[in-house]
Motif scaffolding. Structure first.
Motif, PDB file in Angstrom:
ATOM      1  N   ASP A 173      17.620  -5.913  -5.521  1.00 44.23           N
ATOM      2  CA  ASP A 173      17.249  -6.272  -6.925  1.00 44.23           C
ATOM      3  C   ASP A 173      18.214  -5.521  -7.566  1.00 44.23           C
ATOM      4  O   ASP A 173      18.662  -4.077  -7.629  1.00 44.23           O
ATOM      5  N   PRO A 174      19.129  -6.515  -8.387  1.00 48.43           N
ATOM      6  CA  PRO A 174      20.286  -5.707  -9.205  1.00 48.43           C
ATOM      7  C   PRO A 174      20.112  -4.584 -10.114  1.00 48.43           C
ATOM      8  O   PRO A 174      20.756  -3.695 -10.444  1.00 48.43           O
ATOM      9  N   ALA A 175      18.759  -4.603 -10.743  1.00 50.29           N
ATOM     10  CA  ALA A 175      18.380  -3.515 -11.448  1.00 50.29           C
ATOM     11  C   ALA A 175      18.398  -2.167 -10.993  1.00 50.29           C
ATOM     12  O   ALA A 175      18.570  -1.009 -11.461  1.00 50.29           O
ATOM     13  N   ALA A 176      18.150  -2.099  -9.650  1.00 49.36           N
ATOM     14  CA  ALA A 176      18.073  -0.826  -8.857  1.00 49.36           C
ATOM     15  C   ALA A 176      19.456  -0.237  -8.789  1.00 49.36           C
ATOM     16  O   ALA A 176      19.597   0.998  -8.739  1.00 49.36           O
ATOM     17  N   LEU A 177      20.664  -1.074  -8.378  1.00 48.81           N
ATOM     18  CA  LEU A 177      21.705  -0.721  -8.842  1.00 48.81           C
ATOM     19  C   LEU A 177      22.027  -0.333 -10.139  1.00 48.81           C
ATOM     20  O   LEU A 177      22.948   0.866 -10.308  1.00 48.81           O
ATOM     21  N   ALA A 187      23.219   4.185 -13.458  1.00 45.79           N
ATOM     22  CA  ALA A 187      22.961   5.271 -14.666  1.00 45.79           C
ATOM     23  C   ALA A 187      22.375   6.531 -14.595  1.00 45.79           C
ATOM     24  O   ALA A 187      22.978   7.463 -15.594  1.00 45.79           O
ATOM     25  N   ASP A 188      21.713   6.939 -13.443  1.00 45.97           N
ATOM     26  CA  ASP A 188      21.269   8.219 -13.214  1.00 45.97           C
ATOM     27  C   ASP A 188      22.216   9.054 -12.463  1.00 45.97           C
ATOM     28  O   ASP A 188      21.879  10.293 -11.897  1.00 45.97           O
ATOM     29  N   ARG A 189      23.539   8.463 -11.854  1.00 49.25           N
ATOM     30  CA  ARG A 189      24.641   9.003 -11.024  1.00 49.25           C
ATOM     31  C   ARG A 189      23.978   9.359  -9.561  1.00 49.25           C
ATOM     32  O   ARG A 189      24.504  10.241  -9.243  1.00 49.25           O
ATOM     33  N   THR A 190      22.905   8.543  -9.225  1.00 44.61           N
ATOM     34  CA  THR A 190      22.909   8.653  -7.712  1.00 44.61           C
ATOM     35  C   THR A 190      23.793   8.250  -7.107  1.00 44.61           C
ATOM     36  O   THR A 190      24.356   8.886  -5.848  1.00 44.61           O
ATOM     37  N   LEU A 191      24.681   7.211  -7.486  1.00 43.05           N
ATOM     38  CA  LEU A 191      25.619   6.448  -7.258  1.00 43.05           C
ATOM     39  C   LEU A 191      27.115   6.756  -8.137  1.00 43.05           C
ATOM     40  O   LEU A 191      26.649   6.695  -9.358  1.00 43.05           O
ATOM     41  N   PRO A 250      15.860  -3.968   4.758  1.00 43.77           N
ATOM     42  CA  PRO A 250      14.882  -3.590   3.723  1.00 43.77           C
ATOM     43  C   PRO A 250      15.064  -2.244   3.452  1.00 43.77           C
ATOM     44  O   PRO A 250      14.384  -1.271   3.624  1.00 43.77           O
ATOM     45  N   LEU A 251      16.346  -2.199   2.722  1.00 42.62           N
ATOM     46  CA  LEU A 251      16.770  -0.539   2.212  1.00 42.62           C
ATOM     47  C   LEU A 251      16.819  -0.986   0.552  1.00 42.62           C
ATOM     48  O   LEU A 251      17.146  -1.831  -0.158  1.00 42.62           O
ATOM     49  N   GLY A 252      16.788   0.433  -0.168  1.00 43.05           N
ATOM     50  CA  GLY A 252      16.915   0.597  -1.434  1.00 43.05           C
ATOM     51  C   GLY A 252      18.556   0.418  -1.565  1.00 43.05           C
ATOM     52  O   GLY A 252      19.237   0.799  -0.624  1.00 43.05           O
ATOM     53  N   ALA A 253      19.017   0.195  -2.932  1.00 41.61           N
ATOM     54  CA  ALA A 253      20.456   0.250  -3.122  1.00 41.61           C
ATOM     55  C   ALA A 253      21.292   1.659  -2.810  1.00 41.61           C
ATOM     56  O   ALA A 253      22.124   1.602  -2.201  1.00 41.61           O
ATOM     57  N   ALA A 254      20.574   2.762  -3.299  1.00 40.20           N
ATOM     58  CA  ALA A 254      21.037   3.951  -3.012  1.00 40.20           C
ATOM     59  C   ALA A 254      21.370   4.359  -1.538  1.00 40.20           C
ATOM     60  O   ALA A 254      22.179   4.854  -0.915  1.00 40.20           O
ATOM     61  N   GLU A 255      20.076   4.041  -0.699  1.00 39.28           N
ATOM     62  CA  GLU A 255      20.187   4.327   0.630  1.00 39.28           C
ATOM     63  C   GLU A 255      21.206   3.523   1.204  1.00 39.28           C
ATOM     64  O   GLU A 255      21.764   3.939   2.266  1.00 39.28           O
ATOM     65  N   ALA A 256      21.153   2.233   1.095  1.00 35.59           N
ATOM     66  CA  ALA A 256      22.073   1.142   1.611  1.00 35.59           C
ATOM     67  C   ALA A 256      23.567   1.585   1.362  1.00 35.59           C
ATOM     68  O   ALA A 256      24.193   1.814   2.210  1.00 35.59           O
ATOM     69  N   VAL A 257      23.939   2.368   0.299  1.00 39.38           N
ATOM     70  CA  VAL A 257      25.373   2.650   0.050  1.00 39.38           C
ATOM     71  C   VAL A 257      25.719   3.937   0.757  1.00 39.38           C
ATOM     72  O   VAL A 257      26.647   4.108   1.556  1.00 39.38           O
ATOM     73  N   GLN A 274      36.319  -4.404  -8.839  1.00 38.34           N
ATOM     74  CA  GLN A 274      35.745  -5.607  -9.648  1.00 38.34           C
ATOM     75  C   GLN A 274      34.335  -5.251  -9.891  1.00 38.34           C
ATOM     76  O   GLN A 274      33.696  -5.076  -8.843  1.00 38.34           O
ATOM     77  N   PRO A 275      33.841  -5.268 -11.393  1.00 38.72           N
ATOM     78  CA  PRO A 275      32.547  -4.702 -11.383  1.00 38.72           C
ATOM     79  C   PRO A 275      31.435  -5.320 -10.875  1.00 38.72           C
ATOM     80  O   PRO A 275      30.398  -4.796 -10.249  1.00 38.72           O
ATOM     81  N   ALA A 276      31.658  -6.904 -10.459  1.00 36.33           N
ATOM     82  CA  ALA A 276      30.449  -7.523  -9.791  1.00 36.33           C
ATOM     83  C   ALA A 276      30.389  -7.272  -8.521  1.00 36.33           C
ATOM     84  O   ALA A 276      29.412  -7.536  -7.577  1.00 36.33           O
ATOM     85  N   SER A 277      31.400  -6.650  -7.529  1.00 37.07           N
ATOM     86  CA  SER A 277      31.593  -6.893  -6.182  1.00 37.07           C
ATOM     87  C   SER A 277      30.538  -5.892  -5.618  1.00 37.07           C
ATOM     88  O   SER A 277      29.769  -6.168  -4.453  1.00 37.07           O
ATOM     89  N   PRO A 278      30.164  -4.475  -5.997  1.00 34.56           N
ATOM     90  CA  PRO A 278      29.127  -4.083  -5.469  1.00 34.56           C
ATOM     91  C   PRO A 278      27.714  -4.607  -5.415  1.00 34.56           C
ATOM     92  O   PRO A 278      27.046  -4.390  -4.175  1.00 34.56           O
ATOM     93  N   TYR A 279      27.380  -5.303  -6.403  1.00 34.84           N
ATOM     94  CA  TYR A 279      26.238  -5.920  -6.506  1.00 34.84           C
ATOM     95  C   TYR A 279      26.307  -7.001  -5.464  1.00 34.84           C
ATOM     96  O   TYR A 279      25.194  -7.357  -4.910  1.00 34.84           O
ATOM     97  N   LEU A 280      27.189  -7.923  -5.510  1.00 31.00           N
ATOM     98  CA  LEU A 280      27.198  -8.967  -4.379  1.00 31.00           C
ATOM     99  C   LEU A 280      27.328  -8.456  -2.807  1.00 31.00           C
ATOM    100  O   LEU A 280      26.896  -9.090  -2.020  1.00 31.00           O
TER     101      LEU A 280
END
Length: 386
Positions: free
Chosen positions: A56-60, A65-69, A23-30, A40-46
């Motif tokens: 939630d892919p919108a979180a990625l 977009a805000d350059r956290t990642l 149960p982690l957020g996208a940025a914390e998980a990375v 390949q653009p889809a691969s980080p999402y998958l």
């Protein structure tokens, strides 16, 4: 202390969040994972879909977009997504490699030298203070080195200079025609060896235990530099004996689940980091399957993970996910893969139902195998001959 092959596999899966969805957020998980393959653009999402509970892919999208990642050419001189807090460490540790690899033959063939790169870099980064296309940056260089030398200059400088990719739109934030912006901290003047020591610790926490060769492969640095970093880290790391009595290193207190820890099936994306982050990839890919999954040109096919090991490949087809198993799988494994396939089909429906379609030619080159189309809710799975 000795670690068995199966214990090494389970340690790898635990560090890479593949024993259970967290149960982690996208940025914390990375941050936990250190880096995600992103050519390949889809691969980080998958990759995150496989690892996170309720991803939630919108979180990625938002984190890019805000350059956290940040997405940039880094490890193994390929595109990776990293947390902004880790970008400087990775970039500085790899700076000698990036410089030597990108200021080589093609740059020199354009009649340019490392001194030219150093002279051009400040102005290029100033120009890239806001998002610029490939054409914009190549045009800027043409005005300074001439149209006949701009392609070689841009080939070298796009990695020599600290530039990161800018999101260009859906379905996966980045398309195949990149745009760039100067990295948040601009030019780096730090110490690569200090950065490498930090990177070694981050790598061991996310991918360990690992050998000197594994670390060097991941970071694309010389093994001597890795040995020096490990020696400088002293008791911060510990040494283990691997399955073949080879020396492995790990952070103290790193996760090492028991060999009998269950490993649920997963549908890994193309170029998943867990398949590429090691010199010795047997910990996840059986040797007899390596050439089937990692193709001769470097393409890494989306893989079935069963009991913690690669067991085949998958791709979307009409009506579901086609799973190709390289060996016979028991019924419970197929049932679990079907559950994963239903969820993945629903996930892709809102973004790109035919993801990886451009790589479909590889399937005609696979050997005879057990093939099933794992279908959606209420529809029976069906065998497909090959």
């Amino acid at each position: 202390m000795t670690i068995t092959a199966r214990e090494l596999n389970r340690a790898t899966l635990a560090r890479q969040l593949l024993l259970r969805r967290e149960p982690l957020g996208a940025a914390e998980a990375v941050r936990r994972l250190l880096a995600l393959q992103a050519q390949q653009p889809a691969s980080p999402y998958l990759a995150l879909w496989n690892r996170l509970d309720g991803f939630d892919p919108a979180a990625l999208d938002d984190a890019f977009a805000d350059r956290t990642l940040l997405k940039a050419t880094l490890l193994r001189i390929t595109l990776h997504a990293v947390h902004s807090d880790d970008y400087r460490t990775v970039r500085e540790a790899m700076q000698p490699t990036l410089y030597s690899s990108r200021l080589g033959h093609r740059f020199a063939a354009a009649g340019l030298t490392p001194a030219d790169a150093a002279e051009l870099e400040p102005g290029l980064l100033e120009f890239a203070g806001r998002p610029r296309s490939n054409g914009d940056l190549a045009g800027w260089l043409a005005e300074r080195v001439g149209a006949e030398r701009k392609d070689g200059a841009w080939w070298g400088l796009r990695s020599y200079a600290p530039l990161v990719h800018v999101p260009t739109g859906g379905p996966w934030s980045f398309g195949y025609s990149p745009a760039y912006v100067a990295a948040p901290e601009g030019r780096f003047t730090g110490e690569p060896e200090a950065a490498l020591r930090t990177l070694v610790l981050r790598y061991l926490a996310a991918f360990g235990p690992a050998s000197v060769a594994d670390i060097a492969q991941f970071a694309t640095v010389q093994r001597l530099r890795v040995r020096d970093a490990l020696q400088a880290l002293g008791e911060t790391v510990e040494e283990l004996a691997g399955p073949e009595r080879q020396s492995l290193y790990d952070v103290r207190g790193g996760l090492r689940p028991s060999a009998d820890t269950p490993a649920p099936p997963r549908l890994l994306p193309m170029w998943d980091s867990v398949l590429l982050a090691y010199d010795d990839r047997d910990r996840v890919i059986p040797p007899e399957y390596r050439r089937l999954v990692i193709r001769t040109n470097g393409d890494v096919l989306p893989a079935l993970l069963v009991d913690g090991y690669v067991a085949g490949v998958w791709r979307p087809v009409e009506g579901g996910i086609e799973a190709t198993a390289f060996h016979r799988l028991p019924a419970p494994a197929w049932d679990a893969l079907s559950d994963e396939a239903r969820a993945l089909t629903a996930f892709l429906a809102d973004r790109e139902p035919t993801v990886y379609r451009r790589y479909g030619h590889w399937w005609s080159k696979l050997p005879h195998a057990q093939v099933r189309v794992l279908t959606g809710e209420g529809r029976p799975d069906r065998a497909r001959p090959r």
